[in-house]
Design an enzyme around this catalytic site. Sequence first.
Site, PDB file in Angstrom:
ATOM      1  N   ASP A   1       0.857  -1.172   0.061  1.00 11.69           N
ATOM      2  CA  ASP A   1      -0.017   0.181   0.231  1.00 11.69           C
ATOM      3  C   ASP A   1       0.807   0.991   0.005  1.00 11.69           C
ATOM      4  O   ASP A   1       1.720   1.349   0.806  1.00 11.69           O
ATOM      5  CB  ASP A   1      -0.962   0.062   1.200  1.00 11.69           C
ATOM      6  CG  ASP A   1      -2.259   0.955   1.204  1.00 11.69           C
ATOM      7  OD1 ASP A   1      -1.944   1.709   0.319  1.00 11.69           O
ATOM      8  OD2 ASP A   1      -3.005   0.631   1.944  1.00 11.69           O
ATOM      9  N   ASP A   2       0.553   2.113  -1.053  1.00 14.73           N
ATOM     10  CA  ASP A   2       1.485   3.302  -1.056  1.00 14.73           C
ATOM     11  C   ASP A   2       2.979   3.106  -1.189  1.00 14.73           C
ATOM     12  O   ASP A   2       3.854   3.922  -0.424  1.00 14.73           O
ATOM     13  CB  ASP A   2       1.217   4.122   0.127  1.00 14.73           C
ATOM     14  CG  ASP A   2      -0.197   5.031   0.187  1.00 14.73           C
ATOM     15  OD1 ASP A   2      -1.142   4.316  -0.708  1.00 14.73           O
ATOM     16  OD2 ASP A   2      -0.290   5.788   0.854  1.00 14.73           O
TER      17      ASP A   2
ATOM     18  N   CYS B   1      -6.098   4.715  -3.300  1.00 12.74           N
ATOM     19  CA  CYS B   1      -6.268   2.974  -2.989  1.00 12.74           C
ATOM     20  C   CYS B   1      -7.536   2.201  -3.380  1.00 12.74           C
ATOM     21  O   CYS B   1      -7.633   1.430  -4.063  1.00 12.74           O
ATOM     22  CB  CYS B   1      -6.242   3.161  -1.427  1.00 12.74           C
ATOM     23  SG  CYS B   1      -4.830   3.860  -0.575  1.00 12.74           S
TER      24      CYS B   1
ATOM     25  N   HIS C   1     -11.281  -1.977   2.044  1.00 13.13           N
ATOM     26  CA  HIS C   1     -11.416  -0.567   1.407  1.00 13.13           C
ATOM     27  C   HIS C   1     -12.436  -0.571   0.102  1.00 13.13           C
ATOM     28  O   HIS C   1     -12.098   0.226  -0.757  1.00 13.13           O
ATOM     29  CB  HIS C   1     -10.063   0.048   0.853  1.00 13.13           C
ATOM     30  CG  HIS C   1     -10.128   1.714   1.082  1.00 13.13           C
ATOM     31  ND1 HIS C   1      -9.205   2.410   0.558  1.00 13.13           N
ATOM     32  CD2 HIS C   1     -10.924   2.437   1.654  1.00 13.13           C
ATOM     33  CE1 HIS C   1      -9.517   3.703   0.753  1.00 13.13           C
ATOM     34  NE2 HIS C   1     -10.516   3.658   1.415  1.00 13.13           N
TER      35      HIS C   1
ATOM     36  N   ASP D   1      -0.603  -0.753  -4.718  1.00 10.64           N
ATOM     37  CA  ASP D   1      -1.880  -0.220  -5.227  1.00 10.64           C
ATOM     38  C   ASP D   1      -1.693   1.042  -5.843  1.00 10.64           C
ATOM     39  O   ASP D   1      -2.646   1.551  -6.257  1.00 10.64           O
ATOM     40  CB  ASP D   1      -2.844  -0.463  -4.010  1.00 10.64           C
ATOM     41  CG  ASP D   1      -2.649   0.920  -2.796  1.00 10.64           C
ATOM     42  OD1 ASP D   1      -1.587   1.199  -2.985  1.00 10.64           O
ATOM     43  OD2 ASP D   1      -3.592   0.991  -2.399  1.00 10.64           O
TER      44      ASP D   1
END
Length: 460
Positions: free
Chosen positions: A41-42, A81, A140, A280
């Site tokens: 993530d990120d 995201c 999410h 992502d």
Amino acid sequence: MNRREFLHRSARFMAASTIAPGLVSGAPPSGKPNIVLIVSDDHGYADIGLQGCTDVPTPNIDSIGRNGVRFGNGYVSCPVCSPTRAGLATGRYQQRFGHEFNPGPPSAENHDFGLSLHEVTLAERLKKAGYATGMFGKWHLGFLPQFHPMKRGFDEFFGFLGGMHSYLDPQGDREGAVLRGTQAVNEKDFYTTDAFTREAVSFIERHKSQPFFLYLPYNGVHLPLEAPERYLARFPKIGDEKRRTFAAMLSALDDGVGRVLATLRKNGLEENTLLFFISDNGGPPANTSRNHPFGGFKGQVLEGGIHVPFLMQWRGRLPAGKVYDAPVISLDIHPTALAAATGVLPPDAKFDGVDLLPFLTGKKKGLPHDRLFWRFGEQSAVRMGDWKLLRMGDEPPELYNLPKDPGEKNDLATQLPEKVKELQAGYDLWNAQLMKPRFGRGRPIVPKSAREGQAGGAAP
Ligand code: CA
């Protein structure tokens, strides 16, 4: 091993030894491979060792590329995201069903946000094909009961429903606790990354004698910057406290990937498992993740926001150490996994992604995609071959030759108006097929004049 397990394993071994006729090009043997999809993530392009990260060792993530394929031009379908995850789940551009933006917090008016119930997820398709399906990490894709992972194809869920979460306190978040199924988890000495890894390893152990789909979307290395001392202690020489914490978080994630890989190896499953690793979206300045050599970052359709670490491994089926440079996208994962699992792609699926396996094994020539598109509010982009046309709000269009100018610094739009027209026409055709966003909103545009200092994604 009991008799049932033995027969199951034998059947899988026999099936894996023969090629059934009539499968789609590049399809696997008729044995069903396990599918493992690990998402970070990120996590910026330059924050794996294989792509230039020097201050944080990532030997386990790198091993996926060394034992398989590294995508030199691997994209996600959105620079933030939730929309990327919607595209990942469906294999379709998420703007086709209005999932263009992140939601606000659950308290905001778009509380009913979630992955459209008219879309079919990879987990749903694999479950129907006889797979055990487990998800451990960040969802999410909706807070309400109808959007829960276990309503969208997963037999098991351990994780959280929102976009970010405390790493250290399973109940410490306004968007809800870490859940097992629907029950809040209460654990001491908690660290999300380690907990998700533990659950993933347990899932493999419990389902090793049947085909399984493991979806492991870590919240590492998204904010907040939190890591226990045992990981921080690995980086005494990083002076910047933010980068040091980021390094600890990434190191924990890499350990997790290593434990999953070791569990597959220990159980003799590597040659019967197709595994993906992808971030992502690109790195944001806030967590210090780096996108070198690209400019821009998370939230932008500049390369730094959408061009990510993307690796794929299938021992014995895919070449080891291959670097594949044709543009590919996160949307390809669903059809690639499904073709590997079932040998066929449903004609009514309307995928935008394609099955990558025949391209990677050389059975299919040409490019998986001659064009890729992005729309994120007022930002848009199209890539056709080496060329990328970019629009940031009302600013004039920008044109870049990406192989020559990966940092998107030398705008050729005024020099090559015909090329601009060609790419714009391609974009307009695609854009006309999309829905209006159903919820959320875009990010403020960063004007071209204010982009200096973003190139390379250096720490803020
Ligand atoms: Ca993200």
